[in-house]
Write an enzyme that holds these catalytic residues in place. Structure first.
Site, short mmCIF file in Angstrom:
data_model
loop_
_atom_site.label_atom_id
_atom_site.label_comp_id
_atom_site.label_asym_id
_atom_site.label_seq_id
_atom_site.Cartn_x
_atom_site.Cartn_y
_atom_site.Cartn_z
N ARG A 240 0.86 -1.18 0.00
CA ARG A 240 0.00 0.00 0.00
C ARG A 240 0.89 1.23 0.00
NH1 ARG A 240 -3.83 -2.08 -1.51
NH2 ARG A 240 -5.94 -2.16 -0.67
N GLU A 269 -1.79 8.06 -3.92
CA GLU A 269 -2.12 7.70 -5.30
C GLU A 269 -3.56 8.10 -5.63
OE1 GLU A 269 -1.27 3.41 -4.76
OE2 GLU A 269 -3.40 3.05 -5.13
N HIS A 287 -0.97 0.49 -9.60
CA HIS A 287 -1.76 -0.34 -8.67
C HIS A 287 -2.53 -1.43 -9.44
CE1 HIS A 287 -3.80 -0.23 -4.45
NE2 HIS A 287 -3.81 -1.46 -4.94
C1 DGY Z 1 -6.32 -5.06 -2.97
O1 DGY Z 1 -7.11 -5.94 -3.25
O2 DGY Z 1 -6.18 -4.61 -1.84
C2 DGY Z 1 -5.51 -4.54 -4.11
O3 DGY Z 1 -4.51 -3.70 -3.67
C3 DGY Z 1 -6.42 -3.84 -5.08
O4 DGY Z 1 -6.94 -2.70 -4.48
#
Ligand code: DGY
Length: 328
Positions: A240, A269, A287
């Site tokens: 993240r 982001e 992402h």
């Molecule tokens: C998640 O599933 O957490 C991925 O990062 C997609 O947002």
């Protein structure tokens, strides 16, 4: 009997909307308009369910303003967009989408590691720009994956998937750091050894971050941690934004204090720290770690199953605050 009302906050597969419409009165956002928080609150009036994607912040302010809301179903395994305590206090269930994306995301983590260590993006840009006029012995020399030491921070399901790929596929020595140590059976399956975070940073050739975001994991990697890493090391963040201090990383990359980084997630982001855009030794992706068609469908299906299960039978497959189920 009137159907419960559900809001789908972002554009999604048309089949998902069709399926939701079999159970609910659905308002969707198939144009993928960027709603402000006030617009999201206005759209949620009278809605019992929300299909969310991880970009919609569900906090006390929103919950106070949306008294009909009973469930927010995230189409993501991460749910740091939820204020879980506030949701529990308001009796609102949160669900996420674990498991269905584990292998796809582990594949991507490895792809990003390979692209970063072997300088694939940088060399492709060079070729496309017409700069390749002759072969040279040291052109885009990177670092080896096979036989090197892979350090994984965050050894949940995705971390374990990356460990197995590294150990079994590439003969890597795998070390990991996690809040809690895996049991001996899982460690053996992953061929992974537990070490302290500092030892991992000092000894790994490649560091992969797969730790969930929370205030406690904010800036797990900052200037001090980058300083511990080998100058030849690579850093991969598929976890993240906010797990890495992106400004500190840009400095470390520019000054070659580490060799390279691969980033799929960013602080704030979809904005990207401007300094990261100007250093060559970083691979940047928007992402997309879970982005294969079958996996994104499976994630959408799981979020849909959670909405249907909860709003029609008070059941949910993957609750993040299951205490709410007991009160409903
Ligand atoms: C998640 O599933 O957490 C991925 O990062 C997609 O947002």
């Amino acid at each position: 009997m009137t159907k419960p009302k559900v809001l789908v906050a972002r554009a999604i597969f048309p089949e998902t909307i069709t399926r939701l419409e079999q159970h609910f009165e659905v308002e969707s956002n198939q144009t993928d308009a960027a709603w402000s928080k006030a617009e999201l609150i206005a759209k949620l009036q009278g809605k019992q369910g929300a299909f969310t994607t991880g970009s919609e912040r569900i906090d006390a302010e929103l919950l106070d303003a949306c008294p009909d809301l009973k469930i927010c179903a995230n189409m993501a395994v991460g749910y740091n967009n939820f204020d879980v305590d506030a949701m529990t206090a308001h009796g609102v269930l949160g669900t996420n989408a674990p498991d269905v994306l584990t292998e796809t995301t582990a594949d991507f983590g490895f792809a990003l590691l390979m692209a970063t260590a072997r300088r694939i993006a940088e060399s492709e840009h060079y070729l496309r720009a017409g700069q390749w006029t002759k072969w040279a012995y040291d052109m885009f020399s990177g670092s080896d994956i096979h036989g090197s030491t892979l350090g994984i921070i965050g050894m949940g399901r995705i971390g374990q998937g990356i460990a197995k790929r590294g150990a079994h596929g590439f003969g890597m020595k795998v070390i990991y750091h996690n809040r809690s140590r895996l049991d001996a059976g899982l460690e053996a399956e992953c061929k992974a050894g537990y070490v302290s975070k500092d030892e991992l940073l000092r000894t790994a050739d490649h560091v992969v971050l797969v730790v969930p975001y929370s205030p406690a994991s904010h800036h797990t990697i900052g200037a001090a941690e980058l300083a511990l890493m080998k100058p030849t090391a690579t850093l991969i963040n598929i976890a993240r934004g906010g797990i890495v201090d992106d400004a500190a990383l840009a400095v470390a990359l520019r000054e070659k204090r580490i060799a390279a980084a691969g980033l799929d997630v960013f602080e704030g982001e979809p904005k990207v720290h401007p300094d990261l855009l100007t250093v060559p030794n970083v691979v940047l992706t928007p992402h997309i770690a879970s982005a294969t068609v079958p996996t994104r469908r499976a994630m959408a299906d799981l979020a849909t199953d959670n909405l249907i299960g909860f709003l029609t039978q008070k059941k949910a497959l993957t609750p993040v605050n299951p205490a709410v189920l007991a009160t409903r």
